[in-house]
Design a protein around this motif. Structure first.
Motif, PDB file in Angstrom:
ATOM      1  N   THR C  41       0.852  -1.183   0.000  1.00 42.25           N
ATOM      2  CA  THR C  41       0.000   0.000   0.000  1.00 42.25           C
ATOM      3  C   THR C  41       0.892   1.238   0.000  1.00 42.25           C
ATOM      4  OG1 THR C  41      -1.573  -1.236   1.342  1.00 42.25           O
ATOM      5  CG2 THR C  41      -1.927   1.132   1.135  1.00 42.25           C
ATOM      6  N   GLU C  42       0.799   1.956  -1.107  1.00 44.70           N
ATOM      7  CA  GLU C  42       1.610   3.174  -1.197  1.00 44.70           C
ATOM      8  C   GLU C  42       0.813   4.350  -0.666  1.00 44.70           C
ATOM      9  OE1 GLU C  42       2.622   3.279  -5.318  1.00 44.70           O
ATOM     10  OE2 GLU C  42       4.431   2.064  -5.032  1.00 44.70           O
ATOM     11  N   GLU C  43       1.502   5.288  -0.110  1.00 43.27           N
ATOM     12  CA  GLU C  43       0.838   6.445   0.471  1.00 43.27           C
ATOM     13  C   GLU C  43       0.053   7.201  -0.590  1.00 43.27           C
ATOM     14  OE1 GLU C  43       2.123  10.037   3.464  1.00 43.27           O
ATOM     15  OE2 GLU C  43       3.483   8.350   3.168  1.00 43.27           O
ATOM     16  N   GLY C  44      -1.211   7.467  -0.311  1.00 45.31           N
ATOM     17  CA  GLY C  44      -2.036   8.208  -1.256  1.00 45.31           C
ATOM     18  C   GLY C  44      -2.738   7.322  -2.271  1.00 45.31           C
ATOM     19  N   ALA C  45      -2.353   6.028  -2.326  1.00 43.16           N
ATOM     20  CA  ALA C  45      -2.986   5.135  -3.294  1.00 43.16           C
ATOM     21  C   ALA C  45      -4.340   4.677  -2.758  1.00 43.16           C
ATOM     22  CB  ALA C  45      -2.087   3.936  -3.567  1.00 43.16           C
ATOM     23  N   ARG C  46      -5.279   4.510  -3.655  1.00 44.85           N
ATOM     24  CA  ARG C  46      -6.615   4.090  -3.218  1.00 44.85           C
ATOM     25  C   ARG C  46      -6.647   2.605  -2.864  1.00 44.85           C
ATOM     26  NH1 ARG C  46     -10.953   7.098  -7.177  1.00 44.85           N
ATOM     27  NH2 ARG C  46     -10.146   9.196  -6.839  1.00 44.85           N
ATOM     28  N   ARG C  47      -5.898   1.849  -3.670  1.00 45.00           N
ATOM     29  CA  ARG C  47      -5.897   0.401  -3.427  1.00 45.00           C
ATOM     30  C   ARG C  47      -4.470  -0.086  -3.254  1.00 45.00           C
ATOM     31  NH1 ARG C  47     -10.248   0.193  -7.462  1.00 45.00           N
ATOM     32  NH2 ARG C  47      -8.632   0.397  -9.031  1.00 45.00           N
ATOM     33  N   PRO C  48      -4.294  -1.146  -2.485  1.00 41.67           N
ATOM     34  CA  PRO C  48      -2.953  -1.733  -2.422  1.00 41.67           C
ATOM     35  C   PRO C  48      -2.622  -2.371  -3.768  1.00 41.67           C
ATOM     36  CG  PRO C  48      -4.531  -3.119  -1.263  1.00 41.67           C
ATOM     37  CD  PRO C  48      -5.271  -1.881  -1.662  1.00 41.67           C
ATOM     38  N   LYS C  49      -1.350  -2.352  -4.147  1.00 45.61           N
ATOM     39  CA  LYS C  49      -1.010  -3.007  -5.406  1.00 45.61           C
ATOM     40  C   LYS C  49      -0.271  -4.308  -5.119  1.00 45.61           C
ATOM     41  CE  LYS C  49       3.354  -0.765  -6.617  1.00 45.61           C
ATOM     42  NZ  LYS C  49       4.027   0.169  -7.508  1.00 45.61           N
ATOM     43  N   VAL C  50      -0.456  -5.240  -6.042  1.00 40.53           N
ATOM     44  CA  VAL C  50       0.147  -6.566  -5.882  1.00 40.53           C
ATOM     45  C   VAL C  50       1.491  -6.592  -6.599  1.00 40.53           C
ATOM     46  CG1 VAL C  50      -0.131  -9.020  -6.379  1.00 40.53           C
ATOM     47  CG2 VAL C  50      -2.122  -7.640  -5.747  1.00 40.53           C
ATOM     48  N   VAL C  51       2.538  -6.897  -5.875  1.00 41.10           N
ATOM     49  CA  VAL C  51       3.846  -7.019  -6.508  1.00 41.10           C
ATOM     50  C   VAL C  51       4.340  -8.450  -6.363  1.00 41.10           C
ATOM     51  CG1 VAL C  51       4.509  -4.604  -6.168  1.00 41.10           C
ATOM     52  CG2 VAL C  51       5.058  -6.296  -4.422  1.00 41.10           C
ATOM     53  N   HIS C  52       5.110  -8.872  -7.353  1.00 42.64           N
ATOM     54  CA  HIS C  52       5.696 -10.213  -7.307  1.00 42.64           C
ATOM     55  C   HIS C  52       7.065 -10.132  -6.647  1.00 42.64           C
ATOM     56  CE1 HIS C  52       2.985 -12.573 -10.025  1.00 42.64           C
ATOM     57  NE2 HIS C  52       2.524 -11.353 -10.182  1.00 42.64           N
ATOM     58  N   VAL C  53       7.315 -11.015  -5.751  1.00 42.53           N
ATOM     59  CA  VAL C  53       8.610 -11.049  -5.076  1.00 42.53           C
ATOM     60  C   VAL C  53       9.343 -12.317  -5.517  1.00 42.53           C
ATOM     61  CG1 VAL C  53       9.808 -11.066  -2.866  1.00 42.53           C
ATOM     62  CG2 VAL C  53       7.652  -9.821  -3.115  1.00 42.53           C
ATOM     63  N   LEU C  54      10.550 -12.120  -6.037  1.00 45.32           N
ATOM     64  CA  LEU C  54      11.332 -13.241  -6.555  1.00 45.32           C
ATOM     65  C   LEU C  54      11.918 -14.060  -5.404  1.00 45.32           C
ATOM     66  CD1 LEU C  54      12.520 -14.516  -9.178  1.00 45.32           C
ATOM     67  CD2 LEU C  54      14.491 -13.023  -8.863  1.00 45.32           C
TER      68      LEU C  54
END
Lengths: 157, 133, 111
Positions: C41-54
């Motif tokens: 969850t980035e500051e100011g973002a409406r929704r959390p984003k999904v990131v892939h972690v290697l």
């Protein structure tokens, strides 16, 4: 490249030999899905001239042996028989080249599914989206037909 | 049966090997390249510590018995090097039903040299591994 | 050894997004990749984003045909040719290299 009907195959190669093409470079089969193309490459050592002779095998995959024209054709005819399922008419060497058993379809035909590609878990099948969040479409390895896909939806570990 | 040829290896001081080169496919060109580049120098009657069977190229099931026969004919002490992806694992032909998935299914391999093909330098590095071992 | 010799392939794990393109394009299936998703969850973002972690990335150089397709198709230049010489091993499994080794083979920027 000279395109000849399959009935004229042996006669055309004999004509090549009589025209001084003294070396058979190779004979190759190509699976064009609708038909099998057979191409012979001959060379004339005196002036380094090359000629390609091609024919197509439609429904009936039979071609005349040309071993009496070029003895070296034997290896390639064995290859056509073993890898493409082509039947060689006339006197020819029937010994298998690489296969140790008669089991399985000719392995260079596109329709033949290679067992190793089915049995080996494809690393491309694994996906971080296995947690179902990203809902990506599952993929299939090249060369594995749809009805060969064994998918239990789980991991292959 | 072809007898092993003797080589000295300038890049690896003290290494003189008797190599039986079983070139089964394109990788074997690199052995010639190593000789042309002076990395592997043919030598007459060089005493060798070990007879090395160098398997380079695609090993088909049909060819495997010939590789085994060559190995069995090599005098002790003997060692085998697998050179290139085909000999290592089947490489590009890993899915072919007529190809062995690695020559180590037939004979014990001491050094595996990766590459498709490996460079001549990699051959020398692989032979050096025999010494270090 | 010539600088353009196909030798080894290095990985920059920071650039890799676990997109799987290299794994799927590899003709000999010699790349294995494992990752997990993680919500940020980035500051100011409406929704959390999904990131892939290697998590894991291995190349089996015993099977690798050094064709470079993985290097070419990577959209993020996370794979690159290395100038390191080929590494022999005493076992077939010794030719399988993971992130720790592959990162060392990733050429330094500017080289």
């Amino acid at each position: 490249m000279k395109q000849v009907p399959v009935e004229a195959w042996a006669a055309e190669l004999a004509a090549c030999r009589d025209a001084g093409y003294d070396v058979l470079d190779m004979i190759a089969g190509v699976d064009r899905s609708e038909w099998i193309e057979v191409i012979a490459s001959v060379m004339r050592t005196s002036d380094a001239a090359c000629e390609l002779v091609a024919t197509r095998l439609d429904s009936d995959h039979v071609i005349a042996s040309i071993t009496d024209v070029y003895a070296g054709a034997s290896w390639y005819e064995r290859e056509l028989a073993e890898m493409f399922g082509v039947r060689i008419a006339g006197a020819h060497d029937e010994r298998p080249l690489l296969r140790r058993t008669d089991e399985g379809a000719p392995i260079l035909l596109k329709s033949t599914v290679l067992g190793a590609r089915v049995l080996t878990p494809w690393p491309g099948d694994a996906d971080a989206s296995d947690d179902a969040k990203a809902n990506r479409r599952r993929q299939r390895a090249v060369g594995v037909a749809e009805d060969w896909l064994v998918s239990d939806g789980g991991s292959h570990e | 049966m072809t007898s092993a040829r003797h080589y000295s290896v300038p890049g690896v001081p003290g290494l003189a090997v008797g190599v039986l080169d079983l070139g089964l496919a394109c990788c074997s060109m690199e052995i010639g390249a190593a000789i042309t580049a002076g990395l592997l120098v043919p030598a007459d009657n060089t005493p060798s510590e070990a007879a090395v069977l160098l398997v380079s190229g695609t090993v088909t099931d049909a060819m495997a018995p010939a590789v085994l026969a060559a190995w069995n004919a090599l005098p002790e002490p003997r060692r085998a090097v697998s050179f290139g992806a085909c000999a290592n694992t089947g490489g590009p032909y890993w899915d072919a039903p007529t190809v062995l998935k690695g020559i180590d299914q037939v004979i014990p391999i001491e050094v595996y040299v990766p590459g498709c093909p490996p460079r001549p330098e990699a051959l020398i590095a692989g032979l050096a591994e025999l010494v270090i071992r | 050894m010539p600088s353009n010799a196909h030798s080894l392939i290095g990985l920059n794990p920071d650039a890799c997004t676990s997109c799987m393109i290299c794994v799927r394009e590899c003709p000999v299936w010699c790349i294995d990749l494992a990752s997990h998703t993680h919500e940020v969850t980035e500051e100011g973002a409406r929704r959390p984003k999904v990131v892939h972690v290697l998590d894991e990335f291995t190349i089996d150089f015993g099977a690798c045909m050094y064709c470079g397709i993985c290097v070419d198709v990577c959209p993020f230049d996370a794979l690159a040719w290395s100038n390191e010489t080929d590494q022999s091993a005493h076992s077939a499994s010794g030719l399988v290299h993971g992130i720790d080794q592959l990162v060392k083979w990733f050429p330094a920027s500017g080289s």
